[in-house]
Enzyme design. Sequence first.
Site, PDB file in Angstrom:
ATOM      1  N   ASP A 186      34.212  56.077  50.071  1.00 11.62           N
ATOM      2  CA  ASP A 186      35.509  56.676  50.384  1.00 11.62           C
ATOM      3  C   ASP A 186      35.866  57.832  49.449  1.00 11.62           C
ATOM      4  O   ASP A 186      35.348  57.933  48.336  1.00 11.62           O
ATOM      5  CB  ASP A 186      36.615  55.627  50.270  1.00 11.62           C
ATOM      6  CG  ASP A 186      36.621  54.659  51.430  1.00 11.62           C
ATOM      7  OD1 ASP A 186      35.666  54.677  52.234  1.00 11.62           O
ATOM      8  OD2 ASP A 186      37.585  53.866  51.529  1.00 11.62           O
ATOM      9  N   HIS A 216      33.138  54.143  46.315  1.00 14.13           N
ATOM     10  CA  HIS A 216      33.726  55.485  46.305  1.00 14.13           C
ATOM     11  C   HIS A 216      32.742  56.479  45.698  1.00 14.13           C
ATOM     12  O   HIS A 216      32.136  56.189  44.660  1.00 14.13           O
ATOM     13  CB  HIS A 216      35.034  55.490  45.502  1.00 14.13           C
ATOM     14  CG  HIS A 216      36.097  54.613  46.073  1.00 14.13           C
ATOM     15  ND1 HIS A 216      36.087  53.234  45.902  1.00 14.13           N
ATOM     16  CD2 HIS A 216      37.183  54.894  46.830  1.00 14.13           C
ATOM     17  CE1 HIS A 216      37.142  52.715  46.529  1.00 14.13           C
ATOM     18  NE2 HIS A 216      37.827  53.703  47.089  1.00 14.13           N
TER      19      HIS A 216
END
Length: 340
Positions: free
Chosen positions: A146, A288
């Site tokens: 992400d 992430h």
Amino acid sequence: MKKEKWHQLGLLVAIVALVTGMGAFPAQAKSAAKTKTVTFGQLTNKNPKRLAAIRQAARQQILKQKHAKGSKVAAVYKVKLPRHMNKKATLTAKGLRMNLLANSFKVKQITIPYTQLKGKVLNRYLPKANRTKAVKTTKMVALTFDDGPDKTLTPRLLKTLKKYKVHATFFETGQNVSRYPQISRAVLAGGNELGNHSWNHPDFNRIGTAKTVSQITRTNRAIYQATGTLPQYVRPPYGNITAAEGRAVEQPIIRWSVDSRDWAYLNKNKDINEVMKDTRGGDIILMHDIHSQSVAAAPTIIKRLKAKGYKLVTVSQLLNNQALPGLQYFGAHDYRTVGK
């Protein structure tokens, strides 16, 4: 005798011409038989979520057919597309042909390739090559990242994925895509897939439906502008999205079943341990690509998962291309209505 020979020759020519013509006719008839009128109720077994998925594919096709710029993405969501099961379309050799009502694109008809309808339309209406088949997910997991793309870290992660011959799904924010469009293109070029992670990461539950739709549309525009493709999936920041927002978005919502908590730890070894202790077959792993520790942990995570016999795949592969709008997916066999 000469007249008789000429008569026989003429008769032979006529027979050849007739046979040739008859040979051509069945081919024409066969070609015509490739088209079939069907209702959207037939195509979807009267499933409104499948129909929403067809609308999603239609928007992509309109933009592609018109070679539209990113500035036209917002307009494509205003095109009136089928919402009633009794509306008709045509199955052709090239795809599903649909007639459109008057629209700002001035497109009267589109043909959606069957490759874009896999998992959206019932198998029996698709060519065999585009039908979904049962897959075993007991040894499949999906890595997802992400908040990117990051100027330095995302390219580094892409090199890791390429080295170990695995693919992942990247949920990117629109503001970062607009800054680094070339990196978003590189994500796709590497065989990975892109998803929508909002424009600037607000909590959808706090901003309301109208602003949520704006966030997603704006990011869809950025991704289309960068890559020429609308993202199929949305991952809401913090995993928060209401039922009303899910209905308005008309894209499958992707959550996760393994949270690495890399954003909290910012520690390579803790990231590795968190993923390895929780991951099972069919899981979607959340990480992430904006944290150096997370990107540094990726090679070890990949090697250890592969050593356990897991195949690392994209979200589309894990979900067998069958994710539908209005549903949120936590893993291969764990999905629920958005907002529940």
